[in-house]
Design an enzyme around this catalytic site. Structure first.
Site, PDB file in Angstrom:
ATOM      1  N   GLY A   1       0.810  -1.221   0.000  1.00 28.53           N
ATOM      2  CA  GLY A   1       0.000   0.000   0.000  1.00 28.53           C
ATOM      3  C   GLY A   1       0.838   1.262   0.000  1.00 28.53           C
ATOM      4  O   GLY A   1       0.535   2.230  -0.712  1.00 28.53           O
ATOM      5  N   CYS A   2       1.894   1.276   0.775  1.00 32.76           N
ATOM      6  CA  CYS A   2       2.758   2.455   0.855  1.00 32.76           C
ATOM      7  C   CYS A   2       3.517   2.680  -0.451  1.00 32.76           C
ATOM      8  O   CYS A   2       3.708   3.817  -0.870  1.00 32.76           O
ATOM      9  CB  CYS A   2       3.722   2.329   2.036  1.00 32.76           C
TER      10      CYS A   2
END
Length: 148
Positions: free
Chosen positions: A43-44
């Site tokens: 996600g990051c």
């Protein structure tokens, strides 16, 4: 932090280990500051790459982008290199920035929060956005900058 508050006067090391102060940008540019949990996580990485893919649009709107996590300067440098990220990353290992900006943890305190702050060129907070869905942060920030 609430709309109208001034950007915190703190200094953190960037990806090269050089000190970076938010107050250096006051009077020069708007700033989008995004806090994220950890380098190289799915996600990051998507969020960082989304900011990369829209970076020229942020620049056209007169804004600089800054990513902040607790990762080390060395980790940030590797992250930038691997994904060709064109903006500044700051290391907040002691959560100094998270405290100053009021970023809260998520998932019962297990994950550092994912929050984005948009400041005008005078260092005043225009908008903040807290959402663990990394895909929404870039569009929300661009929308705020278009309206200012």
């Amino acid at each position: 932090m609430q709309a109208g508050d001034k950007v915190p006067d703190i200094t953190l090391p960037d990806q090269h280990g050089n000190p970076f102060s938010f107050t250096e940008l006051i009077g020069k540019t708007s700033v989008v500051v995004f806090f994220y949990p950890k380098n190289f996580t799915p996600g990051c990485t998507r969020e960082a790459c989304d900011f990369r893919d829209h970076y020229s649009r942020f620049k056209e709107l007169g804004a600089e982008v800054i990513g902040i996590s607790s990762d080390s300067e060395k980790s940030h440098s590797k992250f930038i290199s691997k994904f060709d990220l064109p903006y500044t990353f700051l290391s907040d290992g002691k959560a100094k920035a998270r405290k100053a900006f009021g970023v809260k943890s998520n998932l019962f305190g297990l994950l550092p929060g994912r929050e984005t702050f948009i400041f005008d060129e005078n260092g005043r907070l225009l908008h903040k956005f807290n959402n663990m869905n990394e895909g929404k942060h870039v569009q929300e920030a661009l929308e705020v900058l278009r309206k200012k």
